[in-house]
Design an enzyme around this catalytic site. Structure first.
Site, PDB file in Angstrom:
ATOM      1  N   LYS A 177      -8.540 -24.830 -24.544  1.00  0.00           N
ATOM      2  CA  LYS A 177      -9.586 -24.439 -23.591  1.00  0.00           C
ATOM      3  C   LYS A 177     -10.495 -23.476 -24.337  1.00  0.00           C
ATOM      4  O   LYS A 177     -10.193 -22.294 -24.487  1.00  0.00           O
ATOM      5  CB  LYS A 177      -8.955 -23.766 -22.370  1.00  0.00           C
ATOM      6  CG  LYS A 177      -9.738 -23.941 -21.079  1.00  0.00           C
ATOM      7  CD  LYS A 177     -11.141 -23.375 -21.097  1.00  0.00           C
ATOM      8  CE  LYS A 177     -11.197 -21.909 -20.792  1.00  0.00           C
ATOM      9  NZ  LYS A 177     -12.520 -21.308 -21.037  1.00  0.00           N
ATOM     10  N   GLU A 253      -3.720 -12.325 -29.311  1.00  0.00           N
ATOM     11  CA  GLU A 253      -4.550 -11.534 -30.220  1.00  0.00           C
ATOM     12  C   GLU A 253      -5.684 -10.976 -29.375  1.00  0.00           C
ATOM     13  O   GLU A 253      -6.550 -11.719 -28.915  1.00  0.00           O
ATOM     14  CB  GLU A 253      -5.042 -12.417 -31.362  1.00  0.00           C
ATOM     15  CG  GLU A 253      -3.867 -12.905 -32.202  1.00  0.00           C
ATOM     16  CD  GLU A 253      -4.247 -13.824 -33.350  1.00  0.00           C
ATOM     17  OE1 GLU A 253      -5.407 -14.228 -33.459  1.00  0.00           O
ATOM     18  OE2 GLU A 253      -3.347 -14.145 -34.146  1.00  0.00           O
ATOM     19  N   CYS A 287     -13.237  -8.565 -33.205  1.00  0.00           N
ATOM     20  CA  CYS A 287     -12.133  -7.755 -32.690  1.00  0.00           C
ATOM     21  C   CYS A 287     -11.733  -6.684 -33.701  1.00  0.00           C
ATOM     22  O   CYS A 287     -11.275  -5.617 -33.345  1.00  0.00           O
ATOM     23  CB  CYS A 287     -10.943  -8.662 -32.398  1.00  0.00           C
ATOM     24  SG  CYS A 287     -10.519  -9.706 -33.798  1.00  0.00           S
ATOM     25  N   GLU A 384     -13.896  -0.755 -26.373  1.00  0.00           N
ATOM     26  CA  GLU A 384     -14.375  -1.803 -27.271  1.00  0.00           C
ATOM     27  C   GLU A 384     -15.768  -2.228 -26.802  1.00  0.00           C
ATOM     28  O   GLU A 384     -15.916  -2.819 -25.736  1.00  0.00           O
ATOM     29  CB  GLU A 384     -13.420  -3.007 -27.227  1.00  0.00           C
ATOM     30  CG  GLU A 384     -13.826  -4.097 -28.205  1.00  0.00           C
ATOM     31  CD  GLU A 384     -12.938  -5.333 -28.129  1.00  0.00           C
ATOM     32  OE1 GLU A 384     -12.623  -5.793 -27.012  1.00  0.00           O
ATOM     33  OE2 GLU A 384     -12.569  -5.855 -29.202  1.00  0.00           O
TER      34      GLU A 384
END
Ligand code: NAD
Length: 486
Positions: A177, A253, A287, A384
């Site tokens: 997906k 992750e 990331c 973040e």
């Protein structure tokens, strides 16, 4: 002219959604829709999981052996290279990555992922245990079954191949997906896989959204044996809740807030070069980004001046232009999120911007932005941002900077720059994270573990770690001469 159509790939065929639903994918530089995408629902997920299950239980793929599977996967790697321009253009169009970088880095890495895992699966041995009981004991690494792979938009093709390649190499079947913002390269990849000889149903792609949509239906499905996810920490928690219902093992992750520590004895030219990449590469939508930059006091001023100058030299603009270093952010929503942090800094109390800010006009680009004097508890230091925004602060001592670097709930990675060997090892050991880079950034050895600690993830992938996750290790205990009476 009508917009191109991007379909699901189920059981070896490109398809519309069962209900005919579609959504649009938007080119973030042009800020207009460029293609129509099949919008997956529960029926599409059901068809894809059933197809993957059939291919696993009845098909040849899990039974082919490493050598033959490897041949198909290496063939796919070759096709990825042959279609590099098309794949790079697809990702660039979907999420604004400069085409030159997508070509040089992401497509190359996607092909490398398939070759690496094909070879690794074939040559890695399995354990035999010495036994004085008259038994022969050994481990079989058996394919786990149907793997659900849910991926983000920031490096679409590269991250999808990072999940799919080890899953396939070990004999699993897959339902992918892709992120709704970046569907195009996934469908291209699945079609290339069929051309390479992957049997129908071994790699399926279902497009659509996450919550209460294709993503959630997939990760809640009882017919899924493994879930590999890359994306935001909050999404990871939602997926863990869905997976818990079936006790499906997950590998995650997740987000990060990487610290980058520059000591006074560092090679400053090298530190500036890598730090610019760490902070601004892929417009900071990484990331692993080094978004908290700590510089030892004696070189802070000089480093900041050189770093700021280098940031100002990066070319922001059209991702199709080969000279562009930084394209637009991936979507209007993401641009609104990133600029909300800049607005907060401008309102006061969170430091000041020394260079950068919004890009010209009403585009979705943001210039490489350097913030100084931000208090440690400011949102820009803790959350973040996932944009080209870095906070630079001085530090005085090694123990102080280690504590500050480790002071977020994340733990994906860290960087440090020093020419002192002992310090390099000492600080690498002390920094929290799944990866610590010393005097470099983003360099990957696919045999090494990759993942995060704390809020940055669960588990590791890469080399033998991927095998561990995508297989069911089975112990076989064989009596080859046990003494009588045992
Ligand atoms: P996201 O979490 O919003 O979406 C990722 C994927 O999850 C998409 O395909 C989405 O449709 C799907 N999804 C969303 N909700 C779901 C649900 N409830 N159930 C099932 N699927 C669901 O992430 P994003 O915005 O696409 O990507 C950016 C994030 O990814 C950042 O936080 C970044 O740090 C992280 N990331 C981590 C790594 C790593 O290796 N640790 C690598 C790249 C990106």
């Amino acid at each position: 002219m009508s917009e191109p159509f991007i379909g699901h790939v189920i059981d070896g065929k490109e398809e519309e959604s069962h209900g005919g639903g579609r959504f649009e994918t938007v080119d973030p530089w042009a800020r207009t829709a460029w293609a129509q995408v099949a919008e997956g629902g529960a029926d599409d997920v059901e068809r894809a999981v059933s197809s993957a299950r059939r291919a696993f239980t009845e098909g040849e793929w899990p039974r082919m052996g490493y050598e033959d599977r490897g041949r198909v996967l290496r063939g796919l790697a070759g096709l990825i290279e042959a279609h590099a321009d098309e794949l790079a253009a697809a990702d660039s169009r979907d999420m604004g990555r400069p085409v030159a970088q997508a070509l040089a880095k992401d497509v190359t890495r996607a092909a490398a992922n398939f070759r690496f895992f094909a070879d690794h699966a074939r040559i890695t041995g399995a354990e035999h245990y010495p036994s004085d009981l008259g038994c022969h004991v050994y481990t079989r690494y058996e394919a786990a079954g149907v793997v659900a792979a849910v991926s983000p938009w920031n490096f679409p093709l590269m991250l999808e191949s990072w999940k799919i390649a080890p899953a396939l190499a070990h004999g699993n079947t897959v339902v992918l997906k892709p992120a709704e913002q970046s569907p195009a390269s996934a469908t291209l990849l699945a079609k290339l896989a069929i051309e390479a000889g992957l049997p129908a149903g071994v790699l399926n792609v279902v497009h659509g959204f996450g919550p209460r949509a294709a993503g959630e239906f997939l990760v809640s499905h009882p017919g899924v044996d493994r879930i590999t996810f890359t994306g935001e920490t909050a999404t990871g928690k939602a997926i863990a809740r869905s997976a818990a219902g079936n006790l499906t093992p997950v590998s995650m992750e997740l987000g990060g807030k990487g610290a980058n520590v520059v000591f006074a004895d560092a090679d400053l030219e090298l530190a500036v070069r890598w730090s610019v990449q760490a902070a601004f590469g892929n417009a900071g939508q990484v990331c692993l980004a080094g978004s908290r930059l700590f510089v030892e006091r004696p070189v802070h001023e000089e480093f900041l001046a050189r770093f700021t100058e280098a940031a100002e030299h990066l070319a922001v603009g059209d991702p199709r232009d080969r000279r562009t270093d930084i394209g637009p952010l991936a979507s209007a929503e993401h641009h609104a999120k990133v600029t909300s942090y800049l607005d907060a800094v401008e309102r006061g109390g969170q430091g000041k911007i020394v260079t950068g800010g919004r890009y010209a006009g009403d585009t979705w680009a943001v210039r490489p932005t350097v913030i100084v004097d931000a208090p440690e508890d400011a949102a820009v230091c803790r959350e973040e941002i996932f944009g080209p925004v870095v906070v630079v602060t001085p530090f005085e001592r090694e123990d102080e900077v280690v504590a500050r670097a480790n002071g977020t709930p994340y733990g994906l990675n860290a960087m440090l720059f020093t020419e002192n060997l002992r310090r390099a090892h000492r600080v690498a050991a002390a920094l929290k994270g799944g990866t610590v880079w010393v005097n470099c950034f983003f360099v990957r050895d696919l045999r090494a573990p990759f993942g995060g600690v704390g809020q940055s993830g669960i588990g590791r992938e890469g080399g033998a770690y991927s095998r561990e996750f995508f297989t069911e290790p089975k112990a076989v205990v064989m009596n080859v001469g046990m003494p009588e009476g045992r």
